[in-house]
Design a protein around this motif. Structure first.
Motif, PDB file in Angstrom:
ATOM      1  N   LEU A   7      21.841  -9.360 -28.524  1.00  0.00           N
ATOM      2  CA  LEU A   7      23.020  -9.323 -29.415  1.00  0.00           C
ATOM      3  C   LEU A   7      23.178 -10.789 -29.713  1.00  0.00           C
ATOM      4  O   LEU A   7      23.639 -11.082 -30.741  1.00  0.00           O
ATOM      5  CB  LEU A   7      24.395  -8.719 -28.768  1.00  0.00           C
ATOM      6  N   SER A   8      22.795 -11.630 -28.931  1.00  0.00           N
ATOM      7  CA  SER A   8      23.081 -13.007 -29.179  1.00  0.00           C
ATOM      8  C   SER A   8      21.709 -13.565 -29.926  1.00  0.00           C
ATOM      9  O   SER A   8      20.481 -13.589 -29.457  1.00  0.00           O
ATOM     10  CB  SER A   8      23.204 -13.708 -27.873  1.00  0.00           C
ATOM     11  N   ILE A   9      22.068 -13.898 -31.196  1.00  0.00           N
ATOM     12  CA  ILE A   9      20.773 -14.465 -32.154  1.00  0.00           C
ATOM     13  C   ILE A   9      20.912 -16.159 -32.023  1.00  0.00           C
ATOM     14  O   ILE A   9      19.960 -16.763 -31.843  1.00  0.00           O
ATOM     15  CB  ILE A   9      21.145 -14.167 -33.490  1.00  0.00           C
ATOM     16  N   LYS A  10      22.172 -16.506 -32.346  1.00  0.00           N
ATOM     17  CA  LYS A  10      22.431 -17.871 -32.163  1.00  0.00           C
ATOM     18  C   LYS A  10      22.633 -18.301 -30.573  1.00  0.00           C
ATOM     19  O   LYS A  10      23.820 -18.391 -30.133  1.00  0.00           O
ATOM     20  CB  LYS A  10      23.564 -18.412 -33.002  1.00  0.00           C
ATOM     21  N   THR A  11      21.713 -18.454 -29.853  1.00  0.00           N
ATOM     22  CA  THR A  11      21.844 -18.453 -28.320  1.00  0.00           C
ATOM     23  C   THR A  11      22.666 -19.922 -27.955  1.00  0.00           C
ATOM     24  O   THR A  11      22.424 -20.712 -28.729  1.00  0.00           O
ATOM     25  CB  THR A  11      20.472 -18.601 -27.668  1.00  0.00           C
ATOM     26  N   HIS A  92      11.389 -19.689 -27.227  1.00  0.00           N
ATOM     27  CA  HIS A  92      12.189 -18.603 -26.827  1.00  0.00           C
ATOM     28  C   HIS A  92      12.945 -17.999 -27.803  1.00  0.00           C
ATOM     29  O   HIS A  92      13.421 -16.695 -28.078  1.00  0.00           O
ATOM     30  CB  HIS A  92      13.011 -18.844 -25.462  1.00  0.00           C
ATOM     31  N   LEU A  93      13.529 -18.845 -28.910  1.00  0.00           N
ATOM     32  CA  LEU A  93      14.220 -18.194 -29.876  1.00  0.00           C
ATOM     33  C   LEU A  93      13.509 -17.299 -30.753  1.00  0.00           C
ATOM     34  O   LEU A  93      13.958 -16.485 -31.367  1.00  0.00           O
ATOM     35  CB  LEU A  93      14.674 -19.556 -30.922  1.00  0.00           C
ATOM     36  N   GLY A  94      11.995 -17.582 -30.894  1.00  0.00           N
ATOM     37  CA  GLY A  94      11.132 -16.392 -31.273  1.00  0.00           C
ATOM     38  C   GLY A  94      11.649 -15.094 -30.761  1.00  0.00           C
ATOM     39  O   GLY A  94      11.178 -14.078 -31.362  1.00  0.00           O
ATOM     40  N   HIS A  95      11.588 -14.997 -29.489  1.00  0.00           N
ATOM     41  CA  HIS A  95      11.867 -13.719 -28.664  1.00  0.00           C
ATOM     42  C   HIS A  95      13.120 -13.119 -29.212  1.00  0.00           C
ATOM     43  O   HIS A  95      13.137 -12.039 -29.414  1.00  0.00           O
ATOM     44  CB  HIS A  95      11.822 -13.981 -27.225  1.00  0.00           C
ATOM     45  N   HIS A  96      14.188 -13.899 -29.467  1.00  0.00           N
ATOM     46  CA  HIS A  96      15.371 -13.347 -30.014  1.00  0.00           C
ATOM     47  C   HIS A  96      15.319 -13.079 -31.377  1.00  0.00           C
ATOM     48  O   HIS A  96      16.010 -12.116 -31.792  1.00  0.00           O
ATOM     49  CB  HIS A  96      16.525 -14.660 -29.615  1.00  0.00           C
ATOM     50  N   ALA A  97      14.523 -13.721 -32.114  1.00  0.00           N
ATOM     51  CA  ALA A  97      14.225 -13.412 -33.683  1.00  0.00           C
ATOM     52  C   ALA A  97      13.613 -12.022 -33.802  1.00  0.00           C
ATOM     53  O   ALA A  97      13.982 -11.346 -34.737  1.00  0.00           O
ATOM     54  CB  ALA A  97      13.753 -14.693 -34.093  1.00  0.00           C
ATOM     55  N   TYR A  98      12.546 -11.896 -32.971  1.00  0.00           N
ATOM     56  CA  TYR A  98      11.347 -11.048 -33.264  1.00  0.00           C
ATOM     57  C   TYR A  98      11.675  -9.735 -32.364  1.00  0.00           C
ATOM     58  O   TYR A  98      11.099  -8.851 -32.462  1.00  0.00           O
ATOM     59  CB  TYR A  98      10.131 -11.490 -33.396  1.00  0.00           C
ATOM     60  N   PHE A  99      12.082 -10.055 -31.163  1.00  0.00           N
ATOM     61  CA  PHE A  99      12.411  -9.041 -30.087  1.00  0.00           C
ATOM     62  C   PHE A  99      11.074  -8.649 -29.590  1.00  0.00           C
ATOM     63  O   PHE A  99      11.092  -8.670 -28.065  1.00  0.00           O
ATOM     64  CB  PHE A  99      12.943  -7.563 -30.732  1.00  0.00           C
ATOM     65  N   ASN A 100      10.063  -8.289 -30.197  1.00  0.00           N
ATOM     66  CA  ASN A 100       8.723  -8.064 -29.735  1.00  0.00           C
ATOM     67  C   ASN A 100       7.551  -9.064 -29.681  1.00  0.00           C
ATOM     68  O   ASN A 100       6.529  -8.620 -29.705  1.00  0.00           O
ATOM     69  CB  ASN A 100       8.172  -6.535 -30.481  1.00  0.00           C
ATOM     70  N   ALA A 101       8.008 -10.177 -29.233  1.00  0.00           N
ATOM     71  CA  ALA A 101       7.232 -11.366 -29.299  1.00  0.00           C
ATOM     72  C   ALA A 101       7.631 -12.145 -28.233  1.00  0.00           C
ATOM     73  O   ALA A 101       8.803 -12.270 -28.064  1.00  0.00           O
ATOM     74  CB  ALA A 101       7.068 -11.848 -30.673  1.00  0.00           C
ATOM     75  N   ASN A 102       6.819 -13.132 -27.895  1.00  0.00           N
ATOM     76  CA  ASN A 102       7.088 -14.301 -27.161  1.00  0.00           C
ATOM     77  C   ASN A 102       8.060 -13.990 -25.980  1.00  0.00           C
ATOM     78  O   ASN A 102       8.986 -14.261 -25.583  1.00  0.00           O
ATOM     79  CB  ASN A 102       8.008 -15.414 -27.850  1.00  0.00           C
TER      80      ASN A 102
END
Length: 482
Positions: A7-11, A92-102
């Protein structure tokens, strides 16, 4: 399960520990056994190794959620071994942005091996000079619940409503007053992060270390006004700031006549008098916000008003009576400040039960609210308490579950390019919202207003600033009255 974490996009660093109840057990079961490996392999383990592992693990996890850009080729070049062996916050921001990566926690190499790596780059933004500061909004402490919304205490409370404890509000005020008195031995103000306005101007909130107890003590007023002027002087000397806004209690009529005394002190100060310092209260936009919120109530014929004799209440009543010729306003006050055939006064707060809509712009203790509804024999009509006091402290009336306490005098900033950054933290309201007085001062800066905004509120100015605010993407909250 892990979706709660996402739920956190801007971590932020503390996002690393945000999981739902069940995931905490999975988290411990997955990463916890690692520190037992030496015991099973070598037959022994030292408690310091366990502690170091736990601390180091959480530090690395927090680092990955810092939401910053690392530019060094040591970490970003595809030819660098560290690019694959140790992750960056951007990875790791990529993981929060794409969900299914990194997916890799700490080591990106596994994503490269299994084909789940995806490039992610934070947007490049024009950075302002470190000492640029065009505008300062001078705030203050609003009690223990306000203190608990500071990010230094808990990152999770910064967008929370005013936090009450089991203690009486008077005790909460005394506790935070004691804390501030100790803090004042070392500092005189508390600065929040800067925010960006229109990609061109820098604003900041700076709070003087004064609490509600101080604003109840007239003997402190002279020193408090001087502290405000001293803060202005310091910010001009160090950053060249000319534009200043006054938070709610910092512009009380009893304190400085709605900012007039402050503007006079600036003109009398040997250093500041020729520096073109501007002092704004932002009350014009607050009045406009409250007026438009009340005027939007469907089929409103009457309401009960607490705090109508204040400068905001006065102009709001005049504007409403002009627009709605059949509206009747019942004012709680011993002083009859308005002479109008459709405005009446009472000293008895228990009359509140006769009105479906109640508007308040004045802080009252919980006991007074409870007493107003206590031992009432007739049917209680009250359904909505619309509250524009700052800070907005929750009102809970025992045995009156039909009453909705709703904060008004709050604006949503819908234009994400007009305001960026921490303009909305530490204020006991939702993210991307802002108090109208704060927003009004920001608009004054953008519009290059070169005169003070102090004292009474002008109705024409109220209309003008509301049109400007709407144009910049500000709007009142939507309220359902069904």
């Amino acid at each position: 399960m892990h979706g709660f974490h996402h739920l956190s996009i801007k971590t932020t660093p503390s996002t690393s520990l945000v999981q739902n109840f069940h995931e905490h057990f999975i988290y411990i079961a997955t990463f916890g056994p690692a520190f037992l490996a030496p015991f099973f392999l070598g037959g022994s383990q030292h408690w310091m190794v366990i502690m170091a592992y736990l601390v180091f693990f959480d530090l690395l996890n927090a680092y990955g959620h810092m939401n910053i850009k690392i530019t060094s080729a040591i970490w970003n070049s595809k030819y660098s071994p560290l690019h694959y062996l140790f992750y960056t916050p951007e990875f790791h921001l990529g993981h929060h942005a794409y969900f299914n990566a990194n997916y890799g926690l700490f080591m990106p190499v596994w994503d490269y091996v299994f084909g789940t790596q995806r490039d992610y780059r934070k947007k490049e933004e024009n950075k302002m000079p470190a000492n640029k500061q065009d505008f300062v909004f001078i705030g203050h402490n609003g009690g223990l619940g306000h203190l608990l919304s500071c990010p230094e205490f808990s990152i999770y409370n910064v967008y929370d409503s005013y936090c009450r404890t089991f203690l009486p509000i008077q005790v909460e005020f005394l506790l935070v007053h004691a804390v501030c008195q100790i803090a004042r031995l070392f500092v005189r103000s508390y600065s929040l992060s800067r925010y960006l306005v229109q990609n061109a101007h820098i604003g900041r909130i700076i709070c003087i270390l004064r609490t509600p107890i101080d604003y109840m003590s007239p003997k402190s007023y002279r020193a408090m006004n001087q502290e405000i002027v001293d803060l202005m002087k310091n910010e001009y000397k160090t950053k060249g700031t000319r534009y200043f806004g006054l938070g709610n209690l910092n512009k009380m009529k009893q304190l400085n006549d709605g900012g007039r005394v402050i503007s006079e002190m600036v003109q009398q100060d040997d250093y500041l008098k020729d520096k073109n310092i501007r002092v704004w209260t932002g009350d014009s936009l607050t009045s406009a916000s409250v007026y438009n919120q009340i005027a939007a109530i469907p089929e409103l014929k009457e309401f009960f008003y607490i705090g109508a004799n204040g400068k905001i209440g006065n102009v709001v009543c005049k504007a409403l009576l002009k627009k709605m010729p059949h509206l009747r306003i019942r004012v709680l006050s011993s002083y009859e400040g308005m002479d109008h055939p459709r405005v009446s006064y009472t000293k008895d707060m228990s009359e509140i039960v006769n009105y479906e809509v109640v508007v308040t712009g004045k802080f009252l203790t919980p006991n007074k609210w409870t007493s107003a509804f206590k031992n009432v024999s007739k049917t209680v009509k009250t359904r909505f308490i619309l509250d524009y006091t700052v800070p907005c402290i929750p009102i809970r009336v025992r045995d009156q579950t039909q009453i909705n306490h709703i904060q008004i005098g709050i604006l949503e900033a819908t234009n994400r390019t007009f305001l960026k950054g921490h303009f909305d933290v530490c204020m006991s309201h939702d993210e991307n919202h802002i108090y109208p007085c704060h927003a009004g001062c920001i608009i004054n800066m953008v519009e290059k207003r070169e005169c003070n905004e102090t004292g009474e509120v002008d109705m024409e100015e109220m209309t003008r600033i509301w049109e400007k605010a709407v144009g910049y993407g500000f709007r009142n909250k939507s309220i359902c009255y069904e």
